[in-house]
Design an enzyme around this catalytic site. Sequence first.
Site, PDB file in Angstrom:
ATOM      1  CB  VAL A 108      -0.931   0.021   1.225  1.00 52.23           C
ATOM      2  CG1 VAL A 108      -1.838   1.252   1.175  1.00 52.23           C
ATOM      3  CG2 VAL A 108      -1.761  -1.248   1.301  1.00 52.23           C
ATOM      4  CB  THR A 109       3.096   2.942  -1.956  1.00 50.87           C
ATOM      5  OG1 THR A 109       2.874   2.842  -3.374  1.00 50.87           O
ATOM      6  CG2 THR A 109       3.816   1.691  -1.460  1.00 50.87           C
ATOM      7  CB  VAL A 110      -0.426   7.344  -1.602  1.00 51.03           C
ATOM      8  CG1 VAL A 110      -0.851   8.589  -2.388  1.00 51.03           C
ATOM      9  CG2 VAL A 110      -1.602   6.404  -1.424  1.00 51.03           C
ATOM     10  NE  ARG A 116      -2.342  15.859   4.632  1.00 49.39           N
ATOM     11  CZ  ARG A 116      -2.506  14.983   5.631  1.00 49.39           C
ATOM     12  NH1 ARG A 116      -3.606  14.244   5.670  1.00 49.39           N
ATOM     13  NH2 ARG A 116      -1.596  14.816   6.564  1.00 49.39           N
ATOM     14  CB  ALA A 120      -4.788   6.106   1.329  1.00 51.72           C
ATOM     15  CD  GLU A 145       2.838   6.419   8.015  1.00 48.06           C
ATOM     16  OE1 GLU A 145       2.395   7.343   8.721  1.00 48.06           O
ATOM     17  OE2 GLU A 145       2.995   6.505   6.786  1.00 48.06           O
ATOM     18  CE1 TYR A 149      -3.509   0.318   5.602  1.00 46.11           C
ATOM     19  CE2 TYR A 149      -1.815   0.586   7.285  1.00 46.11           C
ATOM     20  CZ  TYR A 149      -2.179   0.510   5.950  1.00 46.11           C
ATOM     21  OH  TYR A 149      -1.233   0.628   4.974  1.00 46.11           O
ATOM     22  CE1 TYR A 430      -0.933  -9.455   5.200  1.00 45.11           C
ATOM     23  CE2 TYR A 430       0.125 -10.412   7.148  1.00 45.11           C
ATOM     24  CZ  TYR A 430      -0.984  -9.858   6.540  1.00 45.11           C
ATOM     25  OH  TYR A 430      -2.137  -9.703   7.264  1.00 45.11           O
TER      26      TYR A 430
END
EC number: 2.3.1.-
Length: 430
Positions: A108-110, A116, A120, A145, A149, A430
């Site tokens: 999971v990357t942005v 903003r 995500a 982080e 979530y 993972y």
Amino acid sequence: MTDARSIPADPTSVERLAGQRLTYRIIDMSSPAEAEAFFRADARGFLDSEPTAEAVASTTAALKDRRNIGVFEGGAEESTLPVATVNSWITPLTVPGGEVDMWAISSVTVSGTHRRRGIARALLEGELRAAASAGTPIAGLTASEATIYGRYGFAPAVPVARITVDTRRAGWAATALPGRVEYIDKETLRDHLSAMHEVARTQRSGQIAGWKLRWERVAGLTPEHPDAAAVRGIRYLDESGAVRGVMAYKLAEIPGAFRFEMVIFHLAAVTSDALTALWGFALQHDLVDRVSVDLRPIDDPLPWLVADRRGVEVVVHDHGWLRILDVPAALSARTYRAPIDLVFRVADSLGFAAGSWRLTADGGRATVTPVEDAAADVILDVATLSALYAGGVSAVQLRAAGRLNVTAEVAASVDDAFRAAEVPLLGIWY
């Protein structure tokens, strides 16, 4: 088990991002250019160094087994790096008394250039809708982080321990064991890591299945491993010659001391003798003043194996995050250690798990039935239920934190029923 790659891109996320002239789509992993662009974006998102051509080749081959999603600026060419990434696959998750299919979420990357903008949110909610459409009762991830979530219903359900040992102070108090410890080459190390994990993962709730590239990386057999040349491996064989434990580690010199720290990358043992023998090797190694390892169970027996337990520092932290999507399917997939007969009212802002259910168990397996008019014994949100699910988080503690609306007696009974026989563990990222 459903193949996650058969699930199409979530139409809600497609539409939501199209309003920003962003394209949300599944990556064509048969295209070398697309596969490489995805991996390079993933590496950039996790602040890794620019991958070499060898690293790209080894990793993109492994990514073909996953459902890979990229977000692109409108009109981007095939080789353009996506501005956001996520991938997923379905894996067995060990739970008390068995296994349940879990939608595993990773990568999971942005991009820092696109923060903003709701990307995500589109990624995570899109994964949850895809998981639900595949009939997967629960989703899971490991988080770099910890503040991201919870808003999507995930909760830290499998805490782990980071252990650091001052070997000169701790000493060693365990008695000698039968069997033997011996060095092994990296290819053997890779194979044993895989085999031992496959056995060990069924022994504790919270574990998931491993994969080939994971063990090749731990064993120092991949080009991107920063300490590949330093990786060493040992195994423990019992009296009959059967392999019961394996450990991958490196030795790093402590500056100015001509002494060393042993950094353990992975330790897997399927018997208590194997675990004790591997710990004994580490703590009694010549010239080693410090031993460090992460992703150990919080009930690791090490403090009871040394002469001075104050030489062992144990830091507990979150690691395995879970998110229930189908309450009846998830709760009926596991067993319960004590009788329970309670009505759970679950709040879920995304709607997947919202509702009221009666959980009844006496002798292990449970029945879960929807109810409409019965008064709730337990009122909680889906994240709190997800925290309880693997059997490693205390209902009494959650009640004290205001996360569980129950009486003290009911919280204690939930603990009695949900608690796993052994503390849950997730021994990999993972």
